[in-house]
Design an enzyme around this catalytic site. Sequence first.
Site, PDB file in Angstrom:
ATOM      1  CG  HIS A  76      -0.353  -0.158   2.533  1.00  0.00           C
ATOM      2  ND1 HIS A  76      -0.912  -0.894   3.533  1.00  0.00           N
ATOM      3  CD2 HIS A  76       0.783   0.357   3.046  1.00  0.00           C
ATOM      4  CE1 HIS A  76      -0.142  -0.822   4.618  1.00  0.00           C
ATOM      5  NE2 HIS A  76       0.887  -0.065   4.343  1.00  0.00           N
ATOM      6  CG  HIS A 124       1.038   4.106   7.599  1.00  0.00           C
ATOM      7  ND1 HIS A 124      -0.116   3.588   7.068  1.00  0.00           N
ATOM      8  CD2 HIS A 124       2.031   3.279   7.190  1.00  0.00           C
ATOM      9  CE1 HIS A 124       0.168   2.503   6.365  1.00  0.00           C
ATOM     10  NE2 HIS A 124       1.459   2.299   6.419  1.00  0.00           N
ATOM     11  CG  HIS A 168       8.812  -1.558   3.309  1.00  0.00           C
ATOM     12  ND1 HIS A 168       7.922  -2.544   3.665  1.00  0.00           N
ATOM     13  CD2 HIS A 168       8.223  -0.398   3.684  1.00  0.00           C
ATOM     14  CE1 HIS A 168       6.837  -1.996   4.216  1.00  0.00           C
ATOM     15  NE2 HIS A 168       7.005  -0.693   4.258  1.00  0.00           N
ATOM     16  CD  GLU A 180       3.469  -1.638   6.183  1.00  0.00           C
ATOM     17  OE1 GLU A 180       3.341  -0.451   6.503  1.00  0.00           O
ATOM     18  OE2 GLU A 180       3.708  -1.988   5.005  1.00  0.00           O
TER      19      GLU A 180
END
Lengths: 281, 118
Positions: A12, A59, A195, A242
């Site tokens: 996302h 976030h 990431h 995530e």
Amino acid sequence: MARILGGITTSHIPAVGNAIAKNLQDDPYWKPFFDGYPKIHAWIKEQKPDVVINIYNDHGLGFFLDRMPTFAIGAAHEYRNEDEGWGIPELDPFPGAPELSWHIIESMVSDEFDITSCQELPVDHGFTVPMQLFWPGAPHNPDMPRAIPISANTVQHPIPTLKRALDFGKALRKAVLSYPEDIKVVVLGTGGLSHQLDGQRAGFINKEFDLYCLENIVSNPEVLTEISRLELVEKAGAQGTEFLMWMMMRGALGDDVTELTRNYHIPISNTAAGTLLLECA
Amino acid sequence: MEQPGYDYHVDIPGTTIFDGRMAMKGYALNKMCYSFNSRENREAFAADEDAYMANYRLSDAQRDAVRARDILGMIEAGGNIYYLAKLAGIFKLSVQDVGGLQTGRTTEEFQDFLNSQA
């Protein structure tokens, strides 16, 4: 009775929201990423889910560190996408499905999952980018289902374990399948794959680990529960945690799933982008 | 305060585990960054950074790191990257700019590093 058609996962990354706004789908940088979605569009068009349960991680829009729920479920009539501070275009509100939300909350708390229920919940790119990817033009796509956001904490440790995430999904499945209305539900798991944005290790990507996760989440998700949380940070990167959202989604699909499509591409922004469509038996 | 037990034995080089200890240390900085969800607040910060930081009671280390645009310094002072991203937006830094700043690379070198992992 309600049934779960399948689950779809996607990264996302906020930059995707900008790429969509600028129509960059055929740009050489973006094409290998957007090529992962036409099969999903066709499946959605054929299956026409009534409700989408969107499992994402906030976030820093809906929640701050003053009150940080480990698992939060939206129970609102609509979900507003608000300003996140760095300029991705804001979308119109997404219609909710509060009756089903409350049914899920009742069922899950009975199953000893302690839920934060949210009658107002601003949703950020973690929620909106996948909606735009799967229902182009969202929320104004004619096939746009009503939405239920579920957010898990990956901002602040301690984060949930991978086992807890998978178990959450199993309890979610039980909750949805006990809903008396004849509706079709699709479950999204958004975020990941590997990431890291912060620290001297920023830019870390781990293809080998991502491929291991992609392979096992389809047919052998239990083996992934053996990964400890810090091992997940080490191997997937600080924000690769995530992947918990993918585990939650997978738990909601039951044992028997068929993989219909898969895409994996490095890099989009700082991220190894992964997409999967799994259909329930 | 000592680190809590359980899962905290692993040292991952170049990686800060944002746990309760860091959340306490960084609260003022992160709270300021969270306020940047509002355009009005972003403009107020840009108009007078020092006054805005004083208002949120940032520590000296946090103020110095913000003044110096020192991302690693902000993280060391308890900043969480999800909130710091909103500050980076005000400074017009992309995620790759931020990656380069933290790893001693130019933005182009950082992009090459990302591409090399495909």
